[in-house]
Design a protein around this motif. Structure first.
Motif, mmCIF file in Angstrom:
data_model
loop_
_atom_site.group_PDB
_atom_site.id
_atom_site.type_symbol
_atom_site.label_atom_id
_atom_site.label_comp_id
_atom_site.label_asym_id
_atom_site.label_seq_id
_atom_site.Cartn_x
_atom_site.Cartn_y
_atom_site.Cartn_z
ATOM 1 N N LEU A 48 0.539 -1.567 0.021
ATOM 2 C CA LEU A 48 0.075 -0.171 -0.181
ATOM 3 C C LEU A 48 1.330 1.447 0.504
ATOM 4 C CD1 LEU A 48 -3.102 -0.755 2.268
ATOM 5 C CD2 LEU A 48 -2.814 -0.298 0.137
ATOM 6 N N ALA A 49 2.389 1.012 0.696
ATOM 7 C CA ALA A 49 3.219 2.280 0.320
ATOM 8 C C ALA A 49 2.906 2.471 -0.693
ATOM 9 C CB ALA A 49 3.912 2.251 1.601
ATOM 10 N N VAL A 50 3.617 1.417 -0.995
ATOM 11 C CA VAL A 50 4.623 1.999 -2.642
ATOM 12 C C VAL A 50 3.558 2.600 -3.441
ATOM 13 C CG1 VAL A 50 5.756 0.388 -4.536
ATOM 14 C CG2 VAL A 50 6.553 0.155 -1.778
ATOM 15 N N SER A 51 1.912 1.927 -2.906
ATOM 16 C CA SER A 51 0.750 2.346 -4.382
ATOM 17 C C SER A 51 0.673 3.073 -3.899
ATOM 18 C CB SER A 51 0.142 1.532 -3.722
ATOM 19 O OG SER A 51 -0.947 1.643 -5.018
ATOM 20 N N ALA A 52 0.801 3.716 -2.776
ATOM 21 C CA ALA A 52 0.489 5.673 -2.752
ATOM 22 C C ALA A 52 1.474 6.435 -3.521
ATOM 23 C CB ALA A 52 0.752 5.130 -0.995
#
Length: 63
Positions: A48-52
């Motif tokens: 999720l952090a990478v996607s954000a």
């Protein structure tokens, strides 16, 4: 200059050369870190952090 031997090579500047045949694979090396060893919740959080971050780059590029 002498051409390098294709069967003896240095990996990542470690200073040691080794030889193996072209058909034999490299031996497995112990990984100091692996995403597969992370708990599922941590993997999801990292994803999720990478996607954000990637969506932020896209959003900033389209402004």
């Amino acid at each position: 200059m002498v051409p390098p031997d294709p069967h003896s090579h240095d990996h990542h500047g470690q200073g040691h050369a080794h030889a193996h045949g072209p058909a034999s694979p490299h031996p497995a090396q112990a990984a100091p870190w692996s995403i597969l060893r992370m708990p599922v919740v941590s993997r999801l959080g990292a994803a999720l952090a990478v996607s954000a971050c990637l969506w932020t780059v896209v959003w900033l590029a389209t402004r």
